[in-house]
Design an enzyme around this catalytic site. Sequence first.
Site, PDB file in Angstrom:
ATOM      1  N   GLU A  41       1.673   6.272  -7.032  1.00 17.14           N
ATOM      2  CA  GLU A  41       0.553   6.987  -7.650  1.00 17.14           C
ATOM      3  C   GLU A  41       0.719   8.495  -7.462  1.00 17.14           C
ATOM      4  OE1 GLU A  41      -3.074   5.444  -5.959  1.00 17.14           O
ATOM      5  OE2 GLU A  41      -2.576   3.400  -6.572  1.00 17.14           O
ATOM      6  N   TYR A  48       0.819  -1.209   0.000  1.00 15.18           N
ATOM      7  CA  TYR A  48       0.000   0.000   0.000  1.00 15.18           C
ATOM      8  C   TYR A  48       0.864   1.276   0.000  1.00 15.18           C
ATOM      9  CZ  TYR A  48      -3.822   3.189   1.051  1.00 15.18           C
ATOM     10  OH  TYR A  48      -4.725   4.219   0.997  1.00 15.18           O
TER      11      TYR A  48
END
Length: 194
Positions: A161, A154
């Site tokens: 991102e 994560y």
Amino acid sequence: MGSAYLAAYNGILAAGWSYCLFLVIQTAMVGGSTTEAWEVLQQPLKIFQTAALMEVLHSAFGLVRSPVMVTALQVASRIFVLWGILVPLPEETATQAVHLITVGTISVDLNIFTLVAAWSVSEVIRYGYFAFKELGVEFYLAKWLRYTGFIVLYPVGVSSELAMVFLALPTIKASRMWSIDMPNTYNFAFDYHI
């Protein structure tokens, strides 16, 4: 019927993301650039990431127990990174990196490699786990990876991102590609400095 469909859906996406992971590793192993990685990855990414939209429908029609809005938001964030950042701005994102640190002779960067590797590994684990679960087969290792893998994946995925968005910001600002002018006289400007 729903179980067979979900097993097939999850199995196909586990295989698709495995293919994306294979392409990332193969490109990295031959010393390929981020540009070369994007060239080989863009089509499979478009297919397999966009297929995640089906998860919203699965939730809406009650095939899975996930809340519709939570599922929609999770899927939308990756869809936006792919279709709103990477696809329209590959020169800004896929060809560059955000440098974090240099350790000895090794440069640690966030780039298309880290993004797709994190996405791929997490999706192979997740879709693989659910495919087997729909078939009534559970592996302890798969379950353990499903519920602990995110601890590493994560932060790497989200950081990658955000790196893609950061790399695209100057062009987004200059082109105003995501701007909507309001029909009033108020002019609030968001300004940032790189």
